[in-house]
Design a protein around this motif. Structure first.
Motif, mmCIF file in Angstrom:
data_model
loop_
_atom_site.group_PDB
_atom_site.id
_atom_site.type_symbol
_atom_site.label_atom_id
_atom_site.label_comp_id
_atom_site.label_asym_id
_atom_site.label_seq_id
_atom_site.Cartn_x
_atom_site.Cartn_y
_atom_site.Cartn_z
ATOM 1 N N SER A 32 0.812 -1.212 0.000
ATOM 2 C CA SER A 32 0.000 0.000 0.000
ATOM 3 C C SER A 32 0.848 1.265 0.000
ATOM 4 C CB SER A 32 -0.913 0.013 1.234
ATOM 5 O OG SER A 32 -0.147 0.191 2.422
ATOM 6 N N VAL A 33 0.244 2.349 -0.451
ATOM 7 C CA VAL A 33 0.905 3.653 -0.445
ATOM 8 C C VAL A 33 1.168 4.106 0.984
ATOM 9 C CG1 VAL A 33 0.615 6.081 -1.038
ATOM 10 C CG2 VAL A 33 -0.079 4.322 -2.665
ATOM 11 N N THR A 34 0.236 3.815 1.886
ATOM 12 C CA THR A 34 0.413 4.187 3.294
ATOM 13 C C THR A 34 1.666 3.544 3.871
ATOM 14 O OG1 THR A 34 -1.964 4.428 3.616
ATOM 15 C CG2 THR A 34 -0.632 4.099 5.581
ATOM 16 N N VAL A 58 -1.646 6.310 -8.608
ATOM 17 C CA VAL A 58 -1.027 5.032 -8.960
ATOM 18 C C VAL A 58 -0.235 4.548 -7.740
ATOM 19 C CG1 VAL A 58 0.548 3.830 -10.513
ATOM 20 C CG2 VAL A 58 -0.862 5.720 -11.369
ATOM 21 N N ALA A 59 -0.455 3.322 -7.318
ATOM 22 C CA ALA A 59 0.247 2.794 -6.137
ATOM 23 C C ALA A 59 1.746 2.738 -6.377
ATOM 24 C CB ALA A 59 -0.282 1.408 -5.800
ATOM 25 N N CYS A 60 2.509 2.970 -5.318
ATOM 26 C CA CYS A 60 3.976 2.969 -5.418
ATOM 27 C C CYS A 60 4.496 1.685 -6.054
ATOM 28 C CB CYS A 60 4.609 3.127 -4.034
ATOM 29 S SG CYS A 60 3.999 4.525 -3.077
ATOM 30 N N TYR A 97 7.209 10.874 -0.540
ATOM 31 C CA TYR A 97 5.763 10.759 -0.362
ATOM 32 C C TYR A 97 5.059 12.079 -0.665
ATOM 33 C CZ TYR A 97 1.311 9.564 1.885
ATOM 34 O OH TYR A 97 -0.016 9.333 2.141
ATOM 35 N N THR A 98 5.646 13.181 -0.230
ATOM 36 C CA THR A 98 5.058 14.497 -0.491
ATOM 37 C C THR A 98 5.037 14.789 -1.986
ATOM 38 O OG1 THR A 98 5.865 15.307 1.648
ATOM 39 C CG2 THR A 98 5.217 16.957 0.025
ATOM 40 N N ALA A 99 6.173 14.553 -2.648
ATOM 41 C CA ALA A 99 6.236 14.804 -4.095
ATOM 42 C C ALA A 99 5.272 13.898 -4.852
ATOM 43 C CB ALA A 99 7.668 14.601 -4.591
ATOM 44 N N TYR A 100 5.179 12.650 -4.416
ATOM 45 C CA TYR A 100 4.268 11.699 -5.063
ATOM 46 C C TYR A 100 2.823 12.177 -4.994
ATOM 47 C CZ TYR A 100 1.068 7.688 -4.857
ATOM 48 O OH TYR A 100 -0.013 6.844 -5.011
ATOM 49 N N GLN A 101 2.417 12.719 -3.842
ATOM 50 C CA GLN A 101 1.038 13.169 -3.677
ATOM 51 C C GLN A 101 0.691 14.344 -4.585
ATOM 52 O OE1 GLN A 101 1.379 13.604 0.706
ATOM 53 N NE2 GLN A 101 -0.454 12.357 0.796
ATOM 54 N N VAL A 131 7.722 -2.057 -8.102
ATOM 55 C CA VAL A 131 7.763 -3.521 -8.038
ATOM 56 C C VAL A 131 7.174 -4.143 -9.297
ATOM 57 C CG1 VAL A 131 7.081 -5.576 -6.746
ATOM 58 C CG2 VAL A 131 7.595 -3.450 -5.522
ATOM 59 N N GLY A 132 5.940 -3.760 -9.612
ATOM 60 C CA GLY A 132 5.285 -4.322 -10.785
ATOM 61 C C GLY A 132 4.669 -5.678 -10.480
ATOM 62 N N PRO A 133 4.044 -6.303 -11.504
ATOM 63 C CA PRO A 133 3.368 -7.589 -11.287
ATOM 64 C C PRO A 133 4.358 -8.744 -11.159
ATOM 65 C CG PRO A 133 3.259 -6.974 -13.608
ATOM 66 C CD PRO A 133 3.883 -5.812 -12.891
ATOM 67 N N GLY A 134 3.896 -9.828 -10.518
ATOM 68 C CA GLY A 134 4.716 -11.038 -10.432
ATOM 69 C C GLY A 134 5.326 -11.266 -9.067
#
Length: 505
Positions: A130-132, A157-159, A146-150, A164-167
């Motif tokens: 999770s983003v949290t 879009v989740a971090c 986290y601040t820049a991401y928001q 990481v991506g799928p798999g």
């Protein structure tokens, strides 16, 4: 005693098993309560998730393990002392009520444990994704990111979608690398600022292209750049530009624009002298269909054959241009221009652009120092230079101060030594080399062909300037660039970033 009332096997009546039973019961009740709280209270505190999914489950398992551990210890004691006659090996007999009670308790407990394990494991997996969890757990370390991401285009879009991506394989790799990060935070051994690029980041084609697919994009995008001058009037100098992003399918021959670099029909490789990939002296372009290769070397400072053989060869991908897709730290010049354009800062205040950038760009030790420093710098400026304006328009000045303070907290983090200079943005070439790392004109092939420096190969100027200097394109070729200040032909001979470093040139 609860265990005696349930008539369990004699071996269960010991203080170790009793403690284990009590710990397991209390932990189960606490986990159930916190899980319900998390569902209905919509709690987003990261430490609740850590406590519920990472701390309590091992405690529950530990309590359950104490029960048989205590029984085994008691059995050994009986065998050794001979206080009570007991078989050589533990046995299970359903003809005895105590054994039936134990079996029933074990059966019910196992079902309950499996349910908690299934829910807990599932929730723990999603919580660590999770983003949290990513943004708030290590608050001081991840606060800039986290601040820049928001405030980024990827804020929804989740971090893990990018990091990481799928798999399962990359999930496992990310958790293994995260172990050292936990230790580094705990031992206060993490660098300030966090270095980039991240060496173990997943290839961009496996993450970015889950949403962005260059083969399906084609054409250009119109973009407006709103600059304000560092003069008393804060003169507006907009540039309307058509960015030739390009795209298309190489099978149909429709390939052009900036995304030519990442088409599957082309393979671009390069060698960088520095870890940030800002100094690129060697590039190789390969036509995948024909196999034809062209090598471009820096004619002013070429690499030796020994350096080329020893260097790390990187394949060009999305991240080589879009290196700050979410964690963007904008310069004071950029953010003040945006705030003036959106009327959050009053452009009629004399020299507000210049003093706002100056206040924001100063070096501060802490955010609190910056908060006071920005207010003092702007207030002192108007008190000394424009006392009448200060008295008459104090509300507008105070509003500008609040905006600059807010933007400082979103883009500059002195405790972590994070700012726009530490994390250059490779999109464009205004305040960082960006495109000009390769397109400066100094990379040439053996036959003398240079990687183009022609402006119109990537963008077309549709309009520029304002008031009596406003210019509009009258043909598809667009306009020649005109610098708002008279610098003659200097802009053709040097990069924008050589003067524009994010503060006043």
């Amino acid at each position: 005693m609860l265990l005696r009332e349930m008539k369990l096997p004699r071996l269960a009546y010991n203080w170790i098993s009793g403690i284990g039973f009590i710990v397991a019961i209390i932990t189960s009740i606490l986990m159930t309560f916190l899980y319900i709280v998390g569902i209905f209270a919509k709690v987003t505190n990261p430490y609740l998730g850590i406590f519920l999914y990472m701390v309590l489950p091992p405690v529950l398992i530990g309590g359950l393990l104490l029960v048989p551990a205590g029984m085994i210890k008691t059995w050994y004691k009986f065998k050794k002392t001979g206080v009570e006659s007991y078989p050589a090996w533990p046995y299970f007999d359903l003809n005895k009520k105590s054994h039936r009670n134990a079996a029933l308790l074990f059966f019910i407990g196992s079902i309950f444990f499996l349910i908690i394990t299934a829910i807990g494991g599932y929730e723990a997996f999603h919580y660590t994704e999770s983003v949290t969890f990513c943004g708030k757990t290590c608050h001081s370390v991840m606060k800039p990111e986290y601040t820049a991401y928001q405030n980024s285009p990827h804020a929804r879009v989740a971090c893990v979608s990018c990091h990481v991506g799928p798999g399962a394989d990359w999930y496992a790799k990310s958790k293994m690398s995260g172990l050292y990060q936990v230790y580094a935070v705990w031992a206060d051994k993490y660098p300030r600022p966090i270095p980039t690029p991240i060496a173990n980041l997943r290839p961009a084609r496996e993450t970015c292209e889950q949403c962005h697919w260059p083969e399906k994009f084609f054409g250009a995008q119109q973009k407006s750049f709103n600059h304000y001058m560092y003069d008393e009037e804060n003169r507006h100098w907009p540039i309307e530009m058509l960015i030739k992003v390009g795209g298309g399918n190489p099978e149909t021959g429709l390939t052009s624009g900036i995304h030519w670099h990442t088409f599957i029909a082309n393979k671009i490789e390069y060698i960088a002298r520095d870890e940030r990939h800002q100094d690129i002296p060697w590039v190789r372009a390969t036509n995948v269909k024909t196999g034809h290769q062209t090598v471009f070397q820096d004619v002013d400072n070429p690499l030796t054959n020994e350096e080329i053989d020893a260097a790390e060869l990187r394949v060009f991908d999305c991240m080589d241009c879009h290196n700050r897709p979410s964690h963007i730290y904008n310069s004071p010049d950029h953010v003040v221009d945006e705030e003036i354009f959106t009327n959050r800062i009053d452009a009629t205040l004399p020299a507000i652009k210049r003093i706002s950038v100056e206040a924001m760009a100063k070096k501060y030790e802490t955010e609190e120092d910056a908060w006071h420093g920005i207010a003092n710098t702007i207030n002192d400026f108007y008190i000394e230079e424009y006392p009448e304006i200060y008295e008459e328009r104090r509300d507008a000045i105070n509003e500008a101060i609040l905006v600059v303070q807010d933007k400082y907290q979103q883009n500059i983090f002195p405790e972590m030594k994070v700012n726009w200079e530490e994390y250059p943005n490779n999109i464009g070439h205004f305040s960082n080399p960006g495109c000009m790392r390769c397109h400066e004109g100094n990379l040439r092939s053996k036959d003398g062909t240079a990687i183009t420096r022609e402006c119109r190969s990537c963008h077309t100027i549709l309009a520029q300037g304002s008031d009596d200097r406003q210019m509009m394109a009258e043909s598809m070729a667009g306009l020649d660039f005109v610098h708002p200040e008279d610098i003659d032909e200097a802009w053709k001979e040097m990069g924008c970033y050589e003067c524009h470093d994010g503060t006043q040139p």
